[in-house]
Design a protein around this motif. Structure first.
Motif, PDB file in Angstrom:
ATOM      1  N   GLY A   1       0.813  -1.217   0.000  1.00 46.82           N
ATOM      2  CA  GLY A   1       0.000   0.000   0.000  1.00 46.82           C
ATOM      3  C   GLY A   1       0.842   1.259   0.000  1.00 46.82           C
ATOM      4  N   ASN A   2       0.189   2.382   0.215  1.00 47.34           N
ATOM      5  CA  ASN A   2       0.866   3.685   0.156  1.00 47.34           C
ATOM      6  C   ASN A   2       1.355   4.131   1.524  1.00 47.34           C
ATOM      7  OD1 ASN A   2       0.399   4.079  -2.649  1.00 47.34           O
ATOM      8  ND2 ASN A   2      -1.735   4.579  -2.196  1.00 47.34           N
ATOM      9  N   ASP A   3       2.154   5.211   1.498  1.00 44.43           N
ATOM     10  CA  ASP A   3       2.638   5.785   2.746  1.00 44.43           C
ATOM     11  C   ASP A   3       1.500   6.508   3.480  1.00 44.43           C
ATOM     12  OD1 ASP A   3       5.159   4.841   2.313  1.00 44.43           O
ATOM     13  OD2 ASP A   3       5.929   6.710   1.453  1.00 44.43           O
TER      14      ASP A   3
ATOM     15  N   ASN B   1      -9.333   8.562   1.004  1.00 44.45           N
ATOM     16  CA  ASN B   1      -8.373   7.553   1.425  1.00 44.45           C
ATOM     17  C   ASN B   1      -7.398   7.296   0.292  1.00 44.45           C
ATOM     18  OD1 ASN B   1      -8.316   4.564   0.290  1.00 44.45           O
ATOM     19  ND2 ASN B   1     -10.403   5.340   0.021  1.00 44.45           N
ATOM     20  N   SER B   2      -6.168   6.967   0.695  1.00 44.55           N
ATOM     21  CA  SER B   2      -5.161   6.555  -0.286  1.00 44.55           C
ATOM     22  C   SER B   2      -4.428   5.329   0.255  1.00 44.55           C
ATOM     23  CB  SER B   2      -4.181   7.702  -0.556  1.00 44.55           C
ATOM     24  OG  SER B   2      -3.557   8.089   0.644  1.00 44.55           O
ATOM     25  N   VAL B   3      -5.253   4.358   0.712  1.00 44.42           N
ATOM     26  CA  VAL B   3      -4.675   3.141   1.293  1.00 44.42           C
ATOM     27  C   VAL B   3      -3.820   2.423   0.250  1.00 44.42           C
ATOM     28  CG1 VAL B   3      -5.247   0.843   2.201  1.00 44.42           C
ATOM     29  CG2 VAL B   3      -6.469   2.863   3.032  1.00 44.42           C
TER      30      VAL B   3
ATOM     31  N   MET C   1      -8.984  15.620  -3.257  1.00 46.61           N
ATOM     32  CA  MET C   1      -7.763  16.156  -2.651  1.00 46.61           C
ATOM     33  C   MET C   1      -8.126  17.020  -1.435  1.00 46.61           C
ATOM     34  SD  MET C   1      -4.815  18.304  -4.588  1.00 46.61           S
ATOM     35  CE  MET C   1      -3.201  18.466  -3.867  1.00 46.61           C
ATOM     36  N   HIS C   2      -7.203  17.092  -0.507  1.00 50.95           N
ATOM     37  CA  HIS C   2      -7.376  17.965   0.651  1.00 50.95           C
ATOM     38  C   HIS C   2      -6.026  18.591   0.985  1.00 50.95           C
ATOM     39  CE1 HIS C   2      -7.976  19.011   4.954  1.00 50.95           C
ATOM     40  NE2 HIS C   2      -9.200  19.266   4.539  1.00 50.95           N
ATOM     41  N   ILE C   3      -6.061  19.854   1.379  1.00 48.34           N
ATOM     42  CA  ILE C   3      -4.810  20.531   1.741  1.00 48.34           C
ATOM     43  C   ILE C   3      -4.847  20.940   3.209  1.00 48.34           C
ATOM     44  CG2 ILE C   3      -3.454  22.661   1.360  1.00 48.34           C
ATOM     45  CD1 ILE C   3      -3.987  22.205  -1.662  1.00 48.34           C
TER      46      ILE C   3
ATOM     47  N   LEU D   1      -2.846  14.096   2.373  1.00 53.21           N
ATOM     48  CA  LEU D   1      -2.471  12.712   2.080  1.00 53.21           C
ATOM     49  C   LEU D   1      -1.032  12.656   1.578  1.00 53.21           C
ATOM     50  CD1 LEU D   1      -5.655  11.558   0.112  1.00 53.21           C
ATOM     51  CD2 LEU D   1      -5.113  11.082   2.506  1.00 53.21           C
ATOM     52  N   ALA D   2      -0.298  11.638   2.000  1.00 50.29           N
ATOM     53  CA  ALA D   2       1.085  11.481   1.526  1.00 50.29           C
ATOM     54  C   ALA D   2       1.096  11.325   0.001  1.00 50.29           C
ATOM     55  CB  ALA D   2       1.722  10.266   2.194  1.00 50.29           C
ATOM     56  N   ARG D   3       0.049  10.699  -0.537  1.00 52.55           N
ATOM     57  CA  ARG D   3      -0.020  10.486  -1.980  1.00 52.55           C
ATOM     58  C   ARG D   3      -0.596  11.702  -2.722  1.00 52.55           C
ATOM     59  NH1 ARG D   3      -0.122   6.349  -5.882  1.00 52.55           N
ATOM     60  NH2 ARG D   3      -1.784   6.768  -7.373  1.00 52.55           N
TER      61      ARG D   3
END
Lengths: 271, 313
Positions: free
Chosen positions: B64-66, B79-81, B207-209, B218-220
């Motif tokens: 998965g992602n960071d 989510n960016s699982v 996206m969220h900032i 998100l790390a991604r």
């Protein structure tokens, strides 16, 4: 299969008994949850659910205290966003959705008469109170080193639980040690038979470094942005060093909410 | 019989539905990625589920992602699982035997970076009698190769479907991405490739900032947007798709209440999945089933097909 379980966890609407500011932006809240107070272990957390429809994720908050006699759970939280802002406005008598205690908490030392060092940074001090009380029951003497940016909290409660308390802050004050918790531990030569820490990750990494130099280890409670908070979504993970059955070291991505939040400092990949 | 199935029987209501030849005791299922047997089962009786749609599984383990992988947004989340999973072998060894103790159907969600990887995972699980259906995830926005690349191109969508169909011994459901101009085009391509059903929608790209940290939360950077905020988009796509294809549709996207489930059924879904609601309420899927039952009782619907036929949209 033998490990099939009937549902043993739940989310309840718990009555808020008190919800008071104890330092700038820090709130202590006690709720009635007799069943959960019975089950809770130091180092575990509960998911607190905001009522607002637009806030859909639970806020995982570590258990600061659990009293079986009164059937209450106490949480200490920082007001950092819309969810905790909502919690901060709750009045006694209102209710809040609270989950069963979750995660794997601190492992208790097996012997008695040992010396434990409890290190808390900011709201990471919260679980140390419940831990100190449980350690005291086991006749383990606690030294709590607690660090804060500005205003300390929970010092009196920790003292009442029998701990020796040393407090550090980032602001000069005649009452407190100026500097980090690790500076304080070094200067005061604080050591014990076992160590427990909860706080910001850089602090945990520094604490691990400190104990490692002494050939010891520390149980650390990690924090990560969580989704479900009970292990279903795999949103919160950390890299953990483990040995496989042949004794070879490998790195596994473990769930902070389910496999943790407490891990051994030596297992965590810090960099 | 489960508590709610008992209640349905007392009300004289038949909740059962057919999804591509698989009989479900009721139309309320989990959504892949938000359900894990041991963890979710701590909060409710898994036998209440129409089907347990399990987390994406690939031929080999994926890390998965960071982190951070999760961000909250207004009425939803990102989510960016990235489909972290222990692989088909571990799924077969650990998850399936545990899950098969419950009286529910198992739909196994399959992830891959390439057609070969999808096929390999299906091959590894094809002979598991516990699995009723495969759901092929051609719509994950969080992996660099494969995933959504297949779900946004009708030619690729048809090809992956037909290749999986060649080897699968079970019905195949294709999970569609909403990140396209016309989802019916992809749904028709899946149908042309031989899909037995389609499920939709997967998450929208979002996206969220973080203004305090001055970076993407998100790390991604980007991730999949889900939750009640996306429900109108999901409902519209389910309605469009149900009219465009003759295979059944498993509808999902922001379902939080029994009445939301009723809307998706009315829009043409054969069954529904509950995803992000399980994060706001771990037992949401059972609550929604219960609310749907009460809604049917109040409105005098004796079966799901009666409910569906009562609507003229």
């Amino acid at each position: 299969m033998s490990d099939r379980k009937i549902p043993e966890k739940s989310v309840i609407a718990a009555e808020v008994l008190s919800n008071e500011k104890i330092a700038g932006g820090i709130i202590k809240m006690t709720v009635a949850a007799p069943q959960f107070a019975e089950e809770a272990q130091p180092g575990q957390f509960c998911n607190l659910y905001p009522a607002a429809d637009r806030l859909i994720l639970p806020r995982p908050v570590s258990i600061c205290d659990a009293e079986k006699e009164s059937g209450t759970l106490t949480f200490v939280y920082a007001v950092v966003g819309a969810g905790t802002e909502e919690f901060s406005k709750l009045k006694s008598g209102q209710s809040l959705r609270v989950s069963s205690p979750l995660g794997k908490g601190f492992r208790m030392p097996s012997g008695t008469g040992q010396k434990a060092v409890l290190i808390g940074g900011g709201v990471g001090t919260a679980p140390m109170l419940f831990l100190a009380k449980e350690l005291k029951k086991r006749n383990i003497h606690c030294t709590a080193v607690t660090g804060f940016r500005r205003e300390p909290f929970l010092s009196q409660e920790l003292k009442a639980a029998g701990a020796r308390v040393i407090t550090t802050t980032d602001l000069p004050s005649p009452d407190y040690f100026l500097g980090t918790v690790v500076d304080c531990m070094e200067i005061n030569e604080i050591s014990g038979d076992c160590y427990f820490a909860c706080g910001p990750r850089p602090m945990l990494a520094a604490v691990f470094d400190y104990v490692q130099k002494r050939g010891q280890d520390v149980q650390v409670s990690l924090e990560e942005r969580m989704g479900c908070g009970y292990g279903a979504c795999v949103g919160c993970v950390c890299d953990i060093r483990e040995k496989d059955k042949d004794g070879r070291e490998q790195i596994q991505r473990r769930k902070v909410c389910k496999d943790g939040p407490v891990f051994m400092g030596s297992e965590v990949i810090w960099s | 019989m489960t508590q709610l199935d008992q209640k349905a029987a007392e009300y004289g209501i038949d909740l059962s539905v057919d999804l591509a030849g698989v009989r479900l005791t009721n139309p309320v299922c989990t959504a892949s990625g938000t359900f894990s047997a041991r963890e979710s089962g701590q909060f409710y009786d898994i036998s209440e589920l129409g089907a347990a749609v399990t987390k994406g599984v690939s031929a080999v383990p994926w890390t998965g992602n960071d982190t951070p992988r999760i961000a909250e947004t207004y009425g939803g989340m990102l989510n960016s699982v990235g489909l972290q999973n222990p692989g088909a072998e571990a799924y077969r060894r650990d998850e399936l035997p545990y899950l098969s103790q419950f009286d529910t159907k198992i739909i196994t969600n399959i992830a891959g970076h390439s057609i070969e990887e999808y096929c390999e995972a299906v091959r590894m699980l094809n002979d598991c009698p516990e699995i009723s259906m495969f759901e092929i995830n051609i719509s994950c926005p969080n992996v660099s190769e494969g995933g959504m690349a297949f779900g946004t191109d009708p030619v690729m969508a048809e090809r992956v479907t037909s290749e999986v169909k060649k080897i699968s011994s079970k019905p195949v459901m294709i999970k569609l991405s909403p990140n396209v101009t016309d989802i019916t085009e992809i749904a028709r391509a899946a149908e042309a490739g031989g899909a037995d059903a389609v499920s939709l929608i997967n998450t929208l790209m979002g996206m969220h900032i973080d203004l305090k940290k001055r970076r993407a939360t998100l790390a991604r950077k980007t991730g999949g947007f889900s939750g009640p905020a996306i429900r109108p988009v999901a409902l519209r796509m389910v309605w469009e798709t149900a009219q465009a294809v003759s295979i059944p549709v498993l509808g999902m996207g922001g379902i939080c209440r029994g009445t939301d489930a009723a809307e998706f059924l009315a829009a043409g879904a054969s069954a529904v999945s509950v995803g992000t609601a399980a994060l706001s309420d771990p037992a949401a899927v059972v609550r929604i089933k219960s609310e749907l039952l009460e809604y049917m009782k109040e409105n005098g619907f004796a079966s799901i097909s009666e409910l569906k036929h009562a609507f003229h949209i």
